[in-house]
Design an enzyme around this catalytic site. Sequence first.
Site: not given
Length: 195
Positions: A35, A158
């Site tokens: 990520g 998120d």
Amino acid sequence: MIPSRVAVNAAASTPPDVGALVEGRYVLEALLGEGTFGGVWRARDERLAGRPVAVKFLKVEFIEHAGAIARFEAEATALAQLPHPNIVGVLDRGVWKHQRYIVMELVDGRTLAAWIEDHRADATAPDLAAAFGLFDQLCAGIEAAHAVRTPGPIVHRDLKPENVLVRPLPSGELGVKVLDFGIAQLGQRSGTRSG
């Protein structure tokens, strides 16, 4: 905003690799994904009979960036306060060769995004009972995060299909695990504002 490059200690400039032994305990086997701030590895815990685990490392370019470190540490703190069957569990954390890491339970499954896409590709609607079951579990995990008393509610910030894993349970039903609390808000809001 986090700069794209940060001065890094030369001794820590090499990211982990397959076969690395972290803290004399975790043997890295394969990179599962990356990520913005970190990479997650499949590993085995040599102290506990080779139990499979996931080890997330803060990327090398962020090891001296205070904001990235704070976010990474906040994720471990958030997960440690959420012992819930629908949230990935944290097992350990530390610093190895100047890189911060978090050890989490390894969840074999696929993302909710992939599960949805499989149904789209087959032009089939998911079983309504299965979809409701997944949604109920997702809500139960998020409700548990919002119920944390100290330092206060944990808000994921998120939540998306890519951060939810779907896996078969021994009962034959599908189970949900919420992942990636890397930008979670712990307690009173201070790092963001509405709008």
